[in-house]
Enzyme design. Sequence first.
Site, PDB file in Angstrom:
ATOM      1  N   HIS A  64      88.478 -11.007  34.006  1.00  0.00           N
ATOM      2  CA  HIS A  64      89.548 -11.837  33.463  1.00  0.00           C
ATOM      3  C   HIS A  64      89.314 -12.044  31.969  1.00  0.00           C
ATOM      4  CE1 HIS A  64      86.684 -15.077  33.474  1.00  0.00           C
ATOM      5  NE2 HIS A  64      86.536 -15.023  34.788  1.00  0.00           N
ATOM      6  N   HIS A  98      85.733 -12.886  30.648  1.00  0.00           N
ATOM      7  CA  HIS A  98      84.816 -11.745  30.576  1.00  0.00           C
ATOM      8  C   HIS A  98      85.140 -10.886  29.355  1.00  0.00           C
ATOM      9  CE1 HIS A  98      85.135 -12.132  35.180  1.00  0.00           C
ATOM     10  NE2 HIS A  98      83.898 -12.512  34.899  1.00  0.00           N
ATOM     11  N   CYS A 125      74.669 -26.296  49.285  1.00  0.00           N
ATOM     12  CA  CYS A 125      76.068 -25.856  49.158  1.00  0.00           C
ATOM     13  C   CYS A 125      76.087 -24.341  49.263  1.00  0.00           C
ATOM     14  CB  CYS A 125      76.692 -26.303  47.842  1.00  0.00           C
ATOM     15  SG  CYS A 125      78.349 -25.569  47.621  1.00  0.00           S
ATOM     16  N   CYS A 145      77.729 -22.564  46.229  1.00  0.00           N
ATOM     17  CA  CYS A 145      76.883 -22.432  45.047  1.00  0.00           C
ATOM     18  C   CYS A 145      75.598 -21.662  45.327  1.00  0.00           C
ATOM     19  CB  CYS A 145      76.485 -23.801  44.509  1.00  0.00           C
ATOM     20  SG  CYS A 145      77.860 -24.812  43.979  1.00  0.00           S
ATOM     21  N   CYS A 190      79.708 -31.480  46.654  1.00  0.00           N
ATOM     22  CA  CYS A 190      79.371 -30.542  45.576  1.00  0.00           C
ATOM     23  C   CYS A 190      80.401 -30.696  44.462  1.00  0.00           C
ATOM     24  CB  CYS A 190      79.392 -29.112  46.115  1.00  0.00           C
ATOM     25  SG  CYS A 190      79.470 -27.885  44.792  1.00  0.00           S
ATOM     26  N   HIS A 227      82.605 -27.385  44.306  1.00  0.00           N
ATOM     27  CA  HIS A 227      83.409 -26.967  45.460  1.00  0.00           C
ATOM     28  C   HIS A 227      84.091 -28.118  46.175  1.00  0.00           C
ATOM     29  CE1 HIS A 227      80.753 -23.490  44.810  1.00  0.00           C
ATOM     30  NE2 HIS A 227      81.814 -22.824  45.180  1.00  0.00           N
ATOM     31  N   LYS A 286     103.627 -21.060  28.015  1.00  0.00           N
ATOM     32  CA  LYS A 286     103.954 -20.273  26.827  1.00  0.00           C
ATOM     33  C   LYS A 286     103.616 -18.799  27.015  1.00  0.00           C
ATOM     34  CE  LYS A 286     103.637 -24.031  23.580  1.00  0.00           C
ATOM     35  NZ  LYS A 286     102.687 -24.772  22.786  1.00  0.00           N
ATOM     36  N   LYS A 335     107.366 -14.931  27.989  1.00  0.00           N
ATOM     37  CA  LYS A 335     108.789 -15.133  27.731  1.00  0.00           C
ATOM     38  C   LYS A 335     109.516 -13.805  27.594  1.00  0.00           C
ATOM     39  CE  LYS A 335     108.933 -19.756  26.240  1.00  0.00           C
ATOM     40  NZ  LYS A 335     108.435 -20.567  25.166  1.00  0.00           N
TER      41      LYS A 335
HETATM   42 ZN   LIG Z   1      79.110 -25.811  45.480  1.00  0.00          ZN
END
Ligand SMILES: [Zn+2]
Length: 642
Positions: free
Chosen positions: A19, A22, A127, A130, A144, A147, A296, A299
């Site tokens: 994404h 990155h 968790c 995690c 957590c 999460h 934004k 468009k």
């Molecule tokens: Zn977690």
Amino acid sequence: MTDPYYLTTPIYYVNARPHLGHAYTTIMADVACRFNAMRRRETFLLTGTDEHGDKIMKAAAAEGISPKAYADRISGVFRELWPALNIRYSRFIRTTDEGHKQVVRYLLTRIHDAGDIYFSEYEGLYCFGCERFYGERELVDGKCPDHETVPEKIKESNYFFRMGKYQQWLIDHIHANPDFIRPESYRNEILSFLKEPLEDLCISRPKSRLDWGITLPFDDRYVTYVWFDALANYISAIGYPDGEEFKKFWPVAQHLTAKDIIKPHGIYWPIMLKAAGIPVYTHLNVHGFWKIDQSKMSKSLGNVVSPLAMKDVYGLDAFRYFLCREMTFGLDASFSEDALVDRINADLANDIGNLFSRVLAMAIKYGDGTVPAGDPALLPQSELDLRELAGRTVSEYEKQMTEFHTSKALAAVWEFIGAMNRFVDYSAPWVLAKDASRKKALDAVLYTLLEGLRVIAGLVSPVMPDTAGIMARHLGLSSGDEKSAAFDLESLKIWGKLPPGTPLLPPVSLFPRVEKKTPHPAEPEKKPAETVPQISPEIDFDLFLKTDLRVGTVLTAEKIPKSKKLLRLTVDIGETRTIVAGIAERYAPEALVGKQVVIAANLKPVKLMGVESHGMVLAAVTDQQTSVVTVDREVAPGTRLR
Ligand SMILES: [Zn+2]
């Protein structure tokens, strides 16, 4: 003599596709390496993927494939994205690489042998999201914080790494090396973590629960905790413990990460290195988050909402420029299509694009197509000393780039670009050109402007390598490749490196303006009238005035591939317009550059052969002739006709 520079991105966890975050980290790393290559340093850029752990096992199971097959696929997506973003990495490491696994086992053995890993039964709140235990006081309402789920109480025997033993050493190290973690706010964040006693780190997971990982060298019932495995990539990739690259690059190692992973990088990793007897890295450079402003976005694009897709719509260099310019290093920034388009139109099309086209067009029109010899003593008197300003710009740029402050570095470059544009207006080469006795002053002005463009091409090259290459090529700097004078920082510090007599190439439009309006559907080309047409019915003067006719100077002209009739022009009418004109059969493109023409400026844009034409060039057209309308003395671009 080699002056090495080693920079790493985090290795990206393959539980998600790439994404914007990155892409930003990796582009910034590429920019930093290109900048350091300009300083004649031998650079090594490391990136890769982190592939072990519970989340990968679950994601693979959900698709009914093996964790390795799953990791292969997502890792491949990352590996293929980077060249598409013009990122040149030196090594792409995967934590499933055999060499990496060996180094992790070696590192664990060393730390274990030194007595800093112990076995203990532990009951705690775990968790699964995690993949870690939580202390009571780390939870929010018993859940957590990431999460928002209640962790499960589990009792397990595990291996623990004595981090607490090195807490004071780390605090002292950070104090003794003020830029160890930068910018400063993140250094303070780490120091504030370290005010509380550091708990020992659980570095194993029983295979009964998770077997997708690196088996502990001293107990094969366990695999290694994913962070302990992942962080070691920074040394395994360059041949720790005794490879040549490790010896060369590790002493200058720097890491670049987003702010969410400063704890592993700023606490676990230096302590792991210390415990293993390896010198710690020199800098941890931390950046903020991109907030994507969905309201934004898109468009003009229908339904494309992915920021990464913007590079295909608006061009890669514009995308890289936006990321490097918009985010102040260390702080959060907003990404929106609107902001991207604004930057393209203002900074790229207007400032740098216009300057480049105007200067080259004038240098070619008023000279013999080569760089003139310019005696600075003959420049017109001006407050603007571009030579001196170029020197200051390069120093400021170098200082900011060294600390990843690309936004500040580019701001300095754009100040210089602004001064160059003012100098064009002030020195008015088109006036000097009318007076043969001022030829030397004209040459001095043109030389100054061309030399300024050389400096600009070099300074933008780490961020916009393709654009810099085009600029350098048109300035006649060898073939515009990276060995040319524009791509060496030392040569940018010396004014006058552009050799007189170098052949120039006609200007091209570096960054076409982006119209925010929805494009108008294409209209068929008008057929020229067969005979002298009848005079049209009378209209009111007011209606006539609604047609906004302007004088424009043609900056660039080129044939549109696969079209016999059409030329693509960029025309300065106070702003730069892209205009398609059906005059290719009557005019060679180069005959139009520098010519003043009349433009119908307020016509709705139309798309012709895939090019959006915003405005129309007026011409007298018959079957036999096409004659472009011009003015009989030069006027300022944008002057209105009435
Ligand atoms: Zn977690």
